[in-house]
Design a protein around this motif. Structure first.
Motif, PDB file in Angstrom:
ATOM      1  N   GLN A 101      -0.290   0.143  -5.428  1.00 51.85           N
ATOM      2  CA  GLN A 101      -1.304   0.669  -6.333  1.00 51.85           C
ATOM      3  C   GLN A 101      -0.955   2.023  -6.924  1.00 51.85           C
ATOM      4  O   GLN A 101      -1.633   2.473  -7.825  1.00 51.85           O
ATOM      5  CB  GLN A 101      -2.653   0.783  -5.595  1.00 51.85           C
ATOM      6  CG  GLN A 101      -2.859   2.076  -4.824  1.00 51.85           C
ATOM      7  CD  GLN A 101      -2.043   2.145  -3.546  1.00 51.85           C
ATOM      8  OE1 GLN A 101      -1.191   1.326  -3.252  1.00 51.85           O
ATOM      9  NE2 GLN A 101      -2.298   3.184  -2.765  1.00 51.85           N
ATOM     10  N   LEU A 136       6.878   9.658   0.571  1.00 53.43           N
ATOM     11  CA  LEU A 136       6.020   8.541   0.215  1.00 53.43           C
ATOM     12  C   LEU A 136       6.309   7.362   1.140  1.00 53.43           C
ATOM     13  O   LEU A 136       7.444   7.163   1.565  1.00 53.43           O
ATOM     14  CB  LEU A 136       6.257   8.115  -1.231  1.00 53.43           C
ATOM     15  CG  LEU A 136       6.132   9.199  -2.295  1.00 53.43           C
ATOM     16  CD1 LEU A 136       6.307   8.586  -3.687  1.00 53.43           C
ATOM     17  CD2 LEU A 136       4.823   9.941  -2.185  1.00 53.43           C
ATOM     18  N   SER A 137       5.258   6.606   1.412  1.00 52.74           N
ATOM     19  CA  SER A 137       5.391   5.397   2.222  1.00 52.74           C
ATOM     20  C   SER A 137       4.852   4.211   1.450  1.00 52.74           C
ATOM     21  O   SER A 137       3.923   4.354   0.652  1.00 52.74           O
ATOM     22  CB  SER A 137       4.617   5.532   3.536  1.00 52.74           C
ATOM     23  OG  SER A 137       5.089   6.609   4.309  1.00 52.74           O
ATOM     24  N   CYS A 138       5.398   3.057   1.725  1.00 51.05           N
ATOM     25  CA  CYS A 138       4.925   1.811   1.111  1.00 51.05           C
ATOM     26  C   CYS A 138       4.922   0.750   2.208  1.00 51.05           C
ATOM     27  O   CYS A 138       5.990   0.347   2.677  1.00 51.05           O
ATOM     28  CB  CYS A 138       5.815   1.413  -0.046  1.00 51.05           C
ATOM     29  SG  CYS A 138       5.319  -0.134  -0.849  1.00 51.05           S
ATOM     30  N   THR A 161       0.676   6.185  -6.126  1.00 53.62           N
ATOM     31  CA  THR A 161       0.237   7.410  -5.466  1.00 53.62           C
ATOM     32  C   THR A 161       0.675   8.592  -6.327  1.00 53.62           C
ATOM     33  O   THR A 161       1.804   8.637  -6.815  1.00 53.62           O
ATOM     34  CB  THR A 161       0.796   7.495  -4.027  1.00 53.62           C
ATOM     35  OG1 THR A 161       0.280   8.649  -3.366  1.00 53.62           O
ATOM     36  CG2 THR A 161       2.317   7.512  -3.995  1.00 53.62           C
ATOM     37  N   TYR A 199      10.225   3.945   2.485  1.00 54.24           N
ATOM     38  CA  TYR A 199       9.930   5.370   2.336  1.00 54.24           C
ATOM     39  C   TYR A 199      10.732   5.942   1.174  1.00 54.24           C
ATOM     40  O   TYR A 199      11.814   5.463   0.842  1.00 54.24           O
ATOM     41  CB  TYR A 199      10.309   6.137   3.612  1.00 54.24           C
ATOM     42  CG  TYR A 199       9.647   5.621   4.860  1.00 54.24           C
ATOM     43  CD1 TYR A 199      10.306   4.738   5.703  1.00 54.24           C
ATOM     44  CD2 TYR A 199       8.357   6.019   5.196  1.00 54.24           C
ATOM     45  CE1 TYR A 199       9.701   4.259   6.845  1.00 54.24           C
ATOM     46  CE2 TYR A 199       7.736   5.538   6.341  1.00 54.24           C
ATOM     47  CZ  TYR A 199       8.424   4.657   7.163  1.00 54.24           C
ATOM     48  OH  TYR A 199       7.817   4.181   8.295  1.00 54.24           O
ATOM     49  N   THR A 242       7.949  -1.395   6.122  1.00 53.16           N
ATOM     50  CA  THR A 242       7.611  -0.170   5.406  1.00 53.16           C
ATOM     51  C   THR A 242       8.847   0.417   4.747  1.00 53.16           C
ATOM     52  O   THR A 242       9.932   0.431   5.340  1.00 53.16           O
ATOM     53  CB  THR A 242       6.999   0.858   6.360  1.00 53.16           C
ATOM     54  OG1 THR A 242       5.810   0.305   6.946  1.00 53.16           O
ATOM     55  CG2 THR A 242       6.643   2.145   5.626  1.00 53.16           C
ATOM     56  N   GLN A 247       0.851  -1.188   0.000  1.00 56.19           N
ATOM     57  CA  GLN A 247       0.000   0.000   0.000  1.00 56.19           C
ATOM     58  C   GLN A 247       0.885   1.236   0.000  1.00 56.19           C
ATOM     59  O   GLN A 247       1.597   1.489   0.977  1.00 56.19           O
ATOM     60  CB  GLN A 247      -0.900   0.002   1.233  1.00 56.19           C
ATOM     61  CG  GLN A 247      -1.809   1.199   1.349  1.00 56.19           C
ATOM     62  CD  GLN A 247      -2.982   1.121   0.396  1.00 56.19           C
ATOM     63  OE1 GLN A 247      -3.533   0.060   0.140  1.00 56.19           O
ATOM     64  NE2 GLN A 247      -3.351   2.260  -0.168  1.00 56.19           N
ATOM     65  N   ALA A 248       0.841   1.975  -1.101  1.00 53.51           N
ATOM     66  CA  ALA A 248       1.617   3.209  -1.212  1.00 53.51           C
ATOM     67  C   ALA A 248       0.755   4.400  -0.827  1.00 53.51           C
ATOM     68  O   ALA A 248      -0.452   4.419  -1.100  1.00 53.51           O
ATOM     69  CB  ALA A 248       2.139   3.382  -2.626  1.00 53.51           C
ATOM     70  N   SER A 249       1.365   5.393  -0.214  1.00 49.85           N
ATOM     71  CA  SER A 249       0.643   6.602   0.181  1.00 49.85           C
ATOM     72  C   SER A 249       1.629   7.758   0.290  1.00 49.85           C
ATOM     73  O   SER A 249       2.851   7.557   0.221  1.00 49.85           O
ATOM     74  CB  SER A 249      -0.067   6.383   1.519  1.00 49.85           C
ATOM     75  OG  SER A 249       0.873   6.133   2.551  1.00 49.85           O
ATOM     76  N   GLY A 250       1.075   8.949   0.482  1.00 44.55           N
ATOM     77  CA  GLY A 250       1.913  10.111   0.726  1.00 44.55           C
ATOM     78  C   GLY A 250       2.007  11.089  -0.417  1.00 44.55           C
ATOM     79  O   GLY A 250       2.615  12.147  -0.282  1.00 44.55           O
TER      80      GLY A 250
END
Length: 117
Positions: free
Chosen positions: A109, A19-21, A111, A77, A75, A4-7
């Protein structure tokens, strides 16, 4: 196993994003984690990699981006500094993971990162 990628977000040129994964599931080890990016109309571009012992970067981001990992949190980054409009892209994490299922390659997915001039 899932990534799950975000940021991602919208930032002005010169700004920063992290970004985080996050990898979830019955994970034994994350052998390597990569970040890639893809801009509209362009091929997916490799950005950076981190293993247990080393990191490496694409020339276009070297000195501005830093890849890191927290093994306890499964995780990875990507700290992105001095962002440029040409860094605008969807960023994807990719990881080589050993789990109960065996050793496989997984993708997050994506970001969106948008850098305005």
């Amino acid at each position: 196993v899932q990534l799950q990628a975000s940021g991602g977000g919208l930032v002005q040129a010169g700004g920063s994003l992290r970004l985080s994964c996050v990898a979830s599931g019955s994970i034994f080890s994350i052998n390597a984690m990569h970040w890639y990016r893809q801009s509209p109309g362009k091929q997916r571009e490799w950005v950076a990699v981190i293993t247990f012992t080393s990191t490496n970067y694409a020339d276009s981001v070297r000195g501005r981006f830093t890849i890191s990992r927290d093994n306890d949190k499964n995780t990875g980054y990507l700290q992105m500094n001095m962002l440029k409009p040409e860094d605008t892209a969807v960023y994807y994490c990719n990881a080589d993971i050993t789990s109960r299922r065996g050793r496989y390659d997984y993708w997050g997915q994506g970001t969106q990162v948008t850098v305005s001039s």
